[in-house]
Enzyme design. Structure first.
Site, PDB file in Angstrom:
ATOM      1  N   ASP A  37      28.700  40.894 -13.123  1.00  0.00           N
ATOM      2  CA  ASP A  37      29.429  42.055 -13.637  1.00  0.00           C
ATOM      3  C   ASP A  37      28.760  42.571 -14.902  1.00  0.00           C
ATOM      4  OD1 ASP A  37      31.581  43.869 -14.558  1.00  0.00           O
ATOM      5  OD2 ASP A  37      32.837  42.777 -13.144  1.00  0.00           O
ATOM      6  N   ASN A  86      31.565  44.096  -4.197  1.00  0.00           N
ATOM      7  CA  ASN A  86      32.819  44.695  -4.653  1.00  0.00           C
ATOM      8  C   ASN A  86      32.643  45.678  -5.812  1.00  0.00           C
ATOM      9  OD1 ASN A  86      35.912  44.514  -5.318  1.00  0.00           O
ATOM     10  ND2 ASN A  86      34.846  43.913  -7.195  1.00  0.00           N
ATOM     11  N   TYR A 151      32.708  59.761  -3.862  1.00  0.00           N
ATOM     12  CA  TYR A 151      33.266  58.432  -3.561  1.00  0.00           C
ATOM     13  C   TYR A 151      33.336  58.210  -2.041  1.00  0.00           C
ATOM     14  CZ  TYR A 151      36.413  54.426  -3.733  1.00  0.00           C
ATOM     15  OH  TYR A 151      36.969  53.185  -3.572  1.00  0.00           O
ATOM     16  N   LYS A 155      31.384  55.317   0.275  1.00  0.00           N
ATOM     17  CA  LYS A 155      32.067  54.302   1.087  1.00  0.00           C
ATOM     18  C   LYS A 155      31.668  54.420   2.559  1.00  0.00           C
ATOM     19  CE  LYS A 155      33.850  52.190  -2.323  1.00  0.00           C
ATOM     20  NZ  LYS A 155      33.384  50.827  -2.634  1.00  0.00           N
ATOM     21  N   THR A 186      44.970  48.627  -9.496  1.00  0.00           N
ATOM     22  CA  THR A 186      44.007  47.918 -10.355  1.00  0.00           C
ATOM     23  C   THR A 186      43.686  48.811 -11.560  1.00  0.00           C
ATOM     24  OG1 THR A 186      42.061  48.959  -9.376  1.00  0.00           O
ATOM     25  CG2 THR A 186      42.862  46.951  -8.300  1.00  0.00           C
TER      26      THR A 186
HETATM   27  N1  NAD Z   1      41.550  50.185  -6.302  1.00  0.00           N
HETATM   28  C1  NAD Z   1      41.578  50.853  -5.168  1.00  0.00           C
HETATM   29  O1  NAD Z   1      42.530  51.612  -4.865  1.00  0.00           O
HETATM   30  C2  NAD Z   1      40.478  50.682  -4.163  1.00  0.00           C
HETATM   31  C3  NAD Z   1      40.688  51.129  -2.845  1.00  0.00           C
HETATM   32  C4  NAD Z   1      39.650  50.977  -1.915  1.00  0.00           C
HETATM   33  C5  NAD Z   1      38.458  50.396  -2.293  1.00  0.00           C
HETATM   34  N2  NAD Z   1      38.289  49.989  -3.587  1.00  0.00           N
HETATM   35  C6  NAD Z   1      36.994  49.397  -3.934  1.00  0.00           C
HETATM   36  O2  NAD Z   1      37.185  48.074  -4.388  1.00  0.00           O
HETATM   37  C7  NAD Z   1      36.174  47.763  -5.349  1.00  0.00           C
HETATM   38  C8  NAD Z   1      36.831  47.211  -6.612  1.00  0.00           C
HETATM   39  O3  NAD Z   1      37.722  48.178  -7.121  1.00  0.00           O
HETATM   40  P1  NAD Z   1      38.744  47.833  -8.293  1.00  0.00           P
HETATM   41  O4  NAD Z   1      39.868  48.776  -8.108  1.00  0.00           O
HETATM   42  O5  NAD Z   1      39.010  46.390  -8.358  1.00  0.00           O
HETATM   43  O6  NAD Z   1      37.873  48.320  -9.569  1.00  0.00           O
HETATM   44  P2  NAD Z   1      37.828  47.844 -11.121  1.00  0.00           P
HETATM   45  O7  NAD Z   1      37.332  49.026 -11.883  1.00  0.00           O
HETATM   46  O8  NAD Z   1      39.120  47.226 -11.500  1.00  0.00           O
HETATM   47  O9  NAD Z   1      36.692  46.737 -11.091  1.00  0.00           O
HETATM   48  C9  NAD Z   1      35.369  47.063 -10.782  1.00  0.00           C
HETATM   49  C10 NAD Z   1      34.461  46.032 -11.425  1.00  0.00           C
HETATM   50  O10 NAD Z   1      33.106  46.396 -11.105  1.00  0.00           O
HETATM   51  C11 NAD Z   1      32.328  46.269 -12.272  1.00  0.00           C
HETATM   52  N3  NAD Z   1      31.181  47.166 -12.220  1.00  0.00           N
HETATM   53  C12 NAD Z   1      31.201  48.534 -12.218  1.00  0.00           C
HETATM   54  N4  NAD Z   1      29.947  48.996 -12.222  1.00  0.00           N
HETATM   55  C13 NAD Z   1      29.125  47.910 -12.210  1.00  0.00           C
HETATM   56  C14 NAD Z   1      27.715  47.759 -12.225  1.00  0.00           C
HETATM   57  N5  NAD Z   1      26.891  48.815 -12.260  1.00  0.00           N
HETATM   58  N6  NAD Z   1      27.207  46.501 -12.205  1.00  0.00           N
HETATM   59  C15 NAD Z   1      28.026  45.425 -12.196  1.00  0.00           C
HETATM   60  N7  NAD Z   1      29.366  45.519 -12.201  1.00  0.00           N
HETATM   61  C16 NAD Z   1      29.904  46.750 -12.211  1.00  0.00           C
HETATM   62  C17 NAD Z   1      33.267  46.661 -13.410  1.00  0.00           C
HETATM   63  O11 NAD Z   1      32.804  46.182 -14.661  1.00  0.00           O
HETATM   64  C18 NAD Z   1      34.564  46.001 -12.967  1.00  0.00           C
HETATM   65  O12 NAD Z   1      34.649  44.673 -13.436  1.00  0.00           O
HETATM   66  C19 NAD Z   1      35.379  49.042  -5.572  1.00  0.00           C
HETATM   67  O13 NAD Z   1      34.220  49.002  -4.772  1.00  0.00           O
HETATM   68  C20 NAD Z   1      36.315  50.127  -5.074  1.00  0.00           C
HETATM   69  O14 NAD Z   1      35.631  51.258  -4.629  1.00  0.00           O
HETATM   70  C21 NAD Z   1      39.269  50.110  -4.527  1.00  0.00           C
END
Ligand code: NAD
Length: 254
Positions: A37, A86, A151, A155, A186
């Protein structure tokens, strides 16, 4: 029974949200979890939480955009049984409100970042006899959520990348699947609500909750449970698929 006993798991973006829940649940199930991360403070907090509960985790400060760094860190880890791609970022806007900088930022983290982690991990998995890959897609991959041009594009790429890996590496005993959550509560969601709708945050939260026919957002723990199943040997016959986890979003909204 521990479902990931003695497995080594890499979770990108494990310092927050869904990745955090996945890291914790995987560690509770016997995996040594390596969190990659950017957010080193968040990653450290998750490692501390896991260690305090008596399980194993390590953090690595990595920007997934940087292929050389991702490869270096993964080589240092050695055997990798599980990769969860992720790490991701969001952008709100249709095509006309998506500047090239927005497009590139989303592409670089969400698409190139996943490619970099796969590029680093696949040779290790091949060398050690196989593994399981799980990629975080989204319902956006198949329905194209309104006002999420970049976005949704990213995906869709994750969805296809996951299938391509499944096909090419089935002979190497590597399974690859993706999951497609609808809205999950989140910091990612809270962040874009406060950034984009500062004057009506509560109203927007309600609206986003109701966009799932089930009437709420998912919890990160619900996503982690599906991830655990798909990355465990219980899912040994499952590869080349995407699993919506969406409170009815895709099929019950019309
Ligand atoms: N939250 C939602 O509604 C949702 C829905 C569908 C899919 N997702 C996907 O799930 C995944 C996680 O989402 P979340 O809601 O937990 O997000 P979040 O923002 O809570 O966590 C994302 C994490 O990724 C890290 N990150 C971001 N850019 C980075 C980089 N360049 N290098 C290393 N780490 C990096 C951030 O520091 C953070 O810790 C994402 O891929 C998101 O697209 C989320």
């Amino acid at each position: 029974m521990l479902k990931l006993e003695n497995k080594v798991a890499v979770v990108t973006g494990g310092g927050s949200g869904i990745g955090r829940a996945i890291a914790v649940l995987f560690a509770e199930n016997g995996a040594h979890v390596h969190i990659l991360d950017l957010n080193v403070g968040g990653a450290q907090a998750v490692v501390d939480e896991i260690a305090a509960a008596g399980y194993r985790a390590s953090k690595h400060e990595v920007n997934v955009i940087d292929q050389a760094d991702v490869v270096r860190v993964v080589k240092g880890i050695g055997r990798v049984d599980i990769l969860v791609n992720n790490a991701g970022v969001a952008h709100v806007g249709d095509l006309e409100h998506c500047a090239v900088e927005d497009f590139e930022r989303v592409f670089n983290v969400n698409v190139k970042g996943a490619y970099n982690a796969l590029y680093a991990v696949i040779p290790q998995m091949k060398a050690f006899g196989g593994g399981a890959i799980l990629n975080l897609a989204s319902i956006a991959a198949v329905v194209g959520i309104a006002d999420r041009f970049a976005y949704s594009m990213s995906k869709g790429a994750i969805y296809a990348m996951s299938m391509s890996i499944a096909r090419d590496y089935i002979k190497d005993n590597i399974r690859s699947n993706s999951i497609s959550p609808a809205r999950v509560h989140t910091p990612f969601v809270d962040g874009f609500i406060s950034k984009n709708y500062p004057d009506n945050e509560q109203e927007m939260f309600e609206k986003l909750s109701q966009s799932q026919p089930i009437g709420r957002m998912a919890t990160p723990q619900e996503i982690a449970k599906l991830a655990l199943f798909l990355c465990s040997d219980d899912a040994g016959f499952i590869t080349g698929n995407d699993y919506p986890i969406d409170g009815g979003f895709i099929k019950l909204n019309n």
